[in-house]
Design a protein around this motif. Structure first.
Motif, PDB file in Angstrom:
ATOM      1  N   ARG A  50       0.835  -1.197   0.000  1.00 28.30           N
ATOM      2  CA  ARG A  50       0.000   0.000   0.000  1.00 28.30           C
ATOM      3  C   ARG A  50       0.873   1.251   0.000  1.00 28.30           C
ATOM      4  NH1 ARG A  50      -5.074   1.492   2.361  1.00 28.30           N
ATOM      5  NH2 ARG A  50      -5.740  -0.631   1.891  1.00 28.30           N
ATOM      6  N   LEU A  51       2.027   1.147   0.663  1.00 29.46           N
ATOM      7  CA  LEU A  51       2.952   2.273   0.754  1.00 29.46           C
ATOM      8  C   LEU A  51       4.355   1.744   0.992  1.00 29.46           C
ATOM      9  CD1 LEU A  51       3.538   5.366   1.106  1.00 29.46           C
ATOM     10  CD2 LEU A  51       3.073   5.020   3.558  1.00 29.46           C
ATOM     11  N   GLU A  52       5.331   2.280   0.255  1.00 28.14           N
ATOM     12  CA  GLU A  52       6.739   1.953   0.473  1.00 28.14           C
ATOM     13  C   GLU A  52       7.496   3.234   0.811  1.00 28.14           C
ATOM     14  OE1 GLU A  52       8.735  -0.827  -2.286  1.00 28.14           O
ATOM     15  OE2 GLU A  52       6.786  -0.966  -3.302  1.00 28.14           O
ATOM     16  N   ARG A  53       8.316   3.169   1.864  1.00 28.33           N
ATOM     17  CA  ARG A  53       9.123   4.320   2.296  1.00 28.33           C
ATOM     18  C   ARG A  53      10.579   3.836   2.369  1.00 28.33           C
ATOM     19  NH1 ARG A  53       6.842   7.098   7.447  1.00 28.33           N
ATOM     20  NH2 ARG A  53       7.710   8.960   6.440  1.00 28.33           N
ATOM     21  N   ALA A  54      11.169   3.664   1.219  1.00 28.85           N
ATOM     22  CA  ALA A  54      12.457   2.977   1.101  1.00 28.85           C
ATOM     23  C   ALA A  54      13.649   3.934   1.175  1.00 28.85           C
ATOM     24  CB  ALA A  54      12.495   2.205  -0.216  1.00 28.85           C
ATOM     25  N   ILE A  55      14.816   3.335   1.411  1.00 30.62           N
ATOM     26  CA  ILE A  55      16.092   4.059   1.356  1.00 30.62           C
ATOM     27  C   ILE A  55      16.614   3.967  -0.076  1.00 30.62           C
ATOM     28  CG2 ILE A  55      18.389   4.302   2.372  1.00 30.62           C
ATOM     29  CD1 ILE A  55      17.496   2.361   4.565  1.00 30.62           C
ATOM     30  N   SER A  56      16.979   5.067  -0.663  1.00 29.29           N
ATOM     31  CA  SER A  56      17.516   5.021  -2.023  1.00 29.29           C
ATOM     32  C   SER A  56      18.836   4.259  -2.027  1.00 29.29           C
ATOM     33  CB  SER A  56      17.727   6.433  -2.562  1.00 29.29           C
ATOM     34  OG  SER A  56      18.800   7.071  -1.885  1.00 29.29           O
ATOM     35  N   ALA A  57      19.169   3.663  -3.161  1.00 27.86           N
ATOM     36  CA  ALA A  57      20.404   2.895  -3.280  1.00 27.86           C
ATOM     37  C   ALA A  57      21.625   3.768  -3.002  1.00 27.86           C
ATOM     38  CB  ALA A  57      20.489   2.271  -4.677  1.00 27.86           C
ATOM     39  N   ASP A  58      21.629   4.975  -3.532  1.00 29.64           N
ATOM     40  CA  ASP A  58      22.779   5.875  -3.334  1.00 29.64           C
ATOM     41  C   ASP A  58      22.976   6.198  -1.861  1.00 29.64           C
ATOM     42  OD1 ASP A  58      23.237   5.899  -6.028  1.00 29.64           O
ATOM     43  OD2 ASP A  58      22.338   7.869  -6.379  1.00 29.64           O
ATOM     44  N   LEU A  59      21.878   6.490  -1.174  1.00 27.36           N
ATOM     45  CA  LEU A  59      21.982   6.826   0.246  1.00 27.36           C
ATOM     46  C   LEU A  59      22.441   5.613   1.048  1.00 27.36           C
ATOM     47  CD1 LEU A  59      21.636   8.683   2.647  1.00 27.36           C
ATOM     48  CD2 LEU A  59      19.191   8.125   2.672  1.00 27.36           C
ATOM     49  N   ALA A  60      21.933   4.442   0.721  1.00 23.62           N
ATOM     50  CA  ALA A  60      22.324   3.235   1.449  1.00 23.62           C
ATOM     51  C   ALA A  60      23.831   2.994   1.350  1.00 23.62           C
ATOM     52  CB  ALA A  60      21.556   2.037   0.917  1.00 23.62           C
ATOM     53  N   LEU A  61      24.382   3.139   0.163  1.00 23.67           N
ATOM     54  CA  LEU A  61      25.821   2.923  -0.015  1.00 23.67           C
ATOM     55  C   LEU A  61      26.637   3.979   0.728  1.00 23.67           C
ATOM     56  CD1 LEU A  61      25.948   1.880  -3.772  1.00 23.67           C
ATOM     57  CD2 LEU A  61      26.335   0.426  -1.754  1.00 23.67           C
ATOM     58  N   ARG A  62      26.142   5.193   0.723  1.00 25.89           N
ATOM     59  CA  ARG A  62      26.835   6.265   1.453  1.00 25.89           C
ATOM     60  C   ARG A  62      26.848   5.963   2.951  1.00 25.89           C
ATOM     61  NH1 ARG A  62      24.692  12.496   2.074  1.00 25.89           N
ATOM     62  NH2 ARG A  62      26.400  13.256   3.385  1.00 25.89           N
ATOM     63  N   VAL A  63      25.737   5.504   3.452  1.00 23.27           N
ATOM     64  CA  VAL A  63      25.637   5.186   4.877  1.00 23.27           C
ATOM     65  C   VAL A  63      26.565   4.036   5.243  1.00 23.27           C
ATOM     66  CG1 VAL A  63      24.080   4.234   6.645  1.00 23.27           C
ATOM     67  CG2 VAL A  63      23.315   6.110   5.166  1.00 23.27           C
ATOM     68  N   CYS A  64      26.656   3.044   4.389  1.00 16.27           N
ATOM     69  CA  CYS A  64      27.584   1.932   4.648  1.00 16.27           C
ATOM     70  C   CYS A  64      29.024   2.426   4.751  1.00 16.27           C
ATOM     71  CB  CYS A  64      27.468   0.878   3.551  1.00 16.27           C
ATOM     72  SG  CYS A  64      25.932  -0.058   3.585  1.00 16.27           S
ATOM     73  N   GLU A  65      29.398   3.339   3.876  1.00 17.05           N
ATOM     74  CA  GLU A  65      30.748   3.900   3.918  1.00 17.05           C
ATOM     75  C   GLU A  65      30.986   4.640   5.229  1.00 17.05           C
ATOM     76  OE1 GLU A  65      31.195   6.371   0.529  1.00 17.05           O
ATOM     77  OE2 GLU A  65      31.179   4.731  -0.922  1.00 17.05           O
ATOM     78  N   VAL A  66      30.007   5.423   5.642  1.00 18.82           N
ATOM     79  CA  VAL A  66      30.123   6.197   6.882  1.00 18.82           C
ATOM     80  C   VAL A  66      30.276   5.263   8.082  1.00 18.82           C
ATOM     81  CG1 VAL A  66      28.844   7.701   8.465  1.00 18.82           C
ATOM     82  CG2 VAL A  66      28.879   8.217   6.017  1.00 18.82           C
ATOM     83  N   ILE A  67      29.456   4.217   8.126  1.00 20.50           N
ATOM     84  CA  ILE A  67      29.505   3.288   9.263  1.00 20.50           C
ATOM     85  C   ILE A  67      30.819   2.522   9.271  1.00 20.50           C
ATOM     86  CG2 ILE A  67      28.459   1.226  10.270  1.00 20.50           C
ATOM     87  CD1 ILE A  67      25.761   2.252   9.261  1.00 20.50           C
ATOM     88  N   LEU A 118      24.882  -5.805  -3.665  1.00 20.43           N
ATOM     89  CA  LEU A 118      23.561  -6.093  -3.113  1.00 20.43           C
ATOM     90  C   LEU A 118      22.604  -4.915  -3.242  1.00 20.43           C
ATOM     91  CD1 LEU A 118      24.533  -7.935   0.200  1.00 20.43           C
ATOM     92  CD2 LEU A 118      23.933  -8.935  -2.024  1.00 20.43           C
ATOM     93  N   VAL A 119      23.156  -3.718  -3.199  1.00 22.46           N
ATOM     94  CA  VAL A 119      22.307  -2.523  -3.242  1.00 22.46           C
ATOM     95  C   VAL A 119      22.067  -2.139  -4.700  1.00 22.46           C
ATOM     96  CG1 VAL A 119      22.030  -0.144  -2.487  1.00 22.46           C
ATOM     97  CG2 VAL A 119      23.210  -1.770  -1.017  1.00 22.46           C
ATOM     98  N   ASP A 156      21.579  12.623  10.899  1.00 19.51           N
ATOM     99  CA  ASP A 156      20.216  12.636  10.353  1.00 19.51           C
ATOM    100  C   ASP A 156      20.145  12.067   8.934  1.00 19.51           C
ATOM    101  OD1 ASP A 156      21.479  14.653   8.987  1.00 19.51           O
ATOM    102  OD2 ASP A 156      20.116  16.246   9.607  1.00 19.51           O
ATOM    103  N   LEU A 157      21.205  11.386   8.504  1.00 19.59           N
ATOM    104  CA  LEU A 157      21.177  10.765   7.175  1.00 19.59           C
ATOM    105  C   LEU A 157      20.078   9.710   7.074  1.00 19.59           C
ATOM    106  CD1 LEU A 157      24.946  10.109   6.305  1.00 19.59           C
ATOM    107  CD2 LEU A 157      23.369  11.649   5.119  1.00 19.59           C
ATOM    108  N   VAL A 158      19.909   8.945   8.156  1.00 21.98           N
ATOM    109  CA  VAL A 158      18.953   7.847   8.191  1.00 21.98           C
ATOM    110  C   VAL A 158      18.399   7.731   9.606  1.00 21.98           C
ATOM    111  CG1 VAL A 158      19.847   6.408   6.299  1.00 21.98           C
ATOM    112  CG2 VAL A 158      20.894   6.268   8.576  1.00 21.98           C
ATOM    113  N   THR A 159      17.437   6.826   9.786  1.00 26.45           N
ATOM    114  CA  THR A 159      16.921   6.509  11.114  1.00 26.45           C
ATOM    115  C   THR A 159      17.526   5.181  11.553  1.00 26.45           C
ATOM    116  OG1 THR A 159      14.829   7.641  10.661  1.00 26.45           O
ATOM    117  CG2 THR A 159      14.846   6.034  12.465  1.00 26.45           C
TER     118      THR A 159
END
Length: 262
Positions: A80-97, A137-138, A167-170
């Motif tokens: 009914r609704l998807e609130r997804a993380i974009s692929a670009d943001l996900a990869l950026r977050v992985c690098e940061v972590i 994977l992303v 505040d990049l992600v939750t």
């Protein structure tokens, strides 16, 4: 004032430790259904782990899964609704972590299923899944990015990752291990439940919510009436307005039976 809608977490809350829903809880959910009171499951579980309880969703037929990233229409078997993380943001977050906390390993949840890095230690329920570097994977938006660490205590890891990502992600946590659940910015159980309730014409003050772990905190803070389970995380007990019996003692059902005079 009697609540107009029930929102409940599953694991550690409505569902017993063995994964079952007791006959008593089933009877209470059925009684609420007969009264026209919607019960919405609001869980961190991915879709593939939530389907086993869909027989209990009632006529409303909606479940909020993956910590608010997906609203699933059970009857139609469609999002009914998807609130997804974009692929670009996900990869950026992985690098940061990875830079902030070496030794982190990642896995992904998408609408199509689960996949993980080669060194990611899988959960016993994950079964066999695709393994590849996170960059491979992303390849589509993610409902949830999972990060885990095999050496750090769970809450230490959570604090370090939350500080690094800002505040990049939750970033939230609902496990007994150092396994973090990462959603798109602003996506929580509460923010998605609010969207569903707005469609239904139900105000926050008319919602009664139940939970046991830190990923439930936004929902319990948002709802007009909130219950922490007896064995909930201390932060949840401190946040909620009431305390319910344990999930092993049908705490949610017992509270609802009293609140609705069943």
């Amino acid at each position: 004032m009697t609540p107009k809608l029930v929102a409940t977490d599953l694991d550690g809350t409505l569902v017993r430790a063995d994964g079952s829903v007791s006959d008593y809880t089933r009877s209470v959910l059925a009684a609420l259904e007969a009264r026209g009171v919607p019960v919405i499951f609001v869980t961190g579980r991915p879709l593939r782990w939530t389907e086993v309880v869909f027989e209990h969703v009632g006529s409303l037929g909606l479940a909020i899964v993956s910590n608010g990233a997906l609203v699933w229409d059970v009857a139609a078997e469609t999002p009914r609704l998807e609130r997804a993380i974009s692929a670009d943001l996900a990869l950026r977050v992985c690098e940061v972590i990875r830079e902030a906390v070496p030794g982190s390993a990642f896995a992904v949840e998408t609408i199509h299923g689960f996949a993980m890095e080669p060194h990611y230690v899988r959960h016993q329920l994950d079964g066999e899944a695709r393994r590849a570097p996170i960059e491979e994977l992303v390849d589509e938006p993610l409902l949830k990015l999972l990060a885990r660490h095999e050496e750090l205590p769970a809450e230490d890891y959570w604090a370090q990752v939350e500080k690094a990502t800002g505040d990049l992600v939750t970033v939230t946590w609902s496990s007994t291990t150092a396994l973090l659940e990462i959603s798109a910015p602003g996506v929580t159980k509460a923010s998605t439940l609010a969207l569903v309730c707005d469609e239904l014409g139900v105000a926050a003050q008319d919602v009664i919510a139940f939970g046991d772990m830190p990923n439930d905190l936004p929902m319990l803070t948002w709802a007009g009436t909130s219950y922490a389970m007896a064995d909930a995380h201390p932060s949840v007990v401190a946040c909620a307005t009431h305390l319910a019996p344990s999930h092993e003692d049908d705490g949610v059902a017992r509270v609802l039976a009293g609140v609705f005079a069943l």
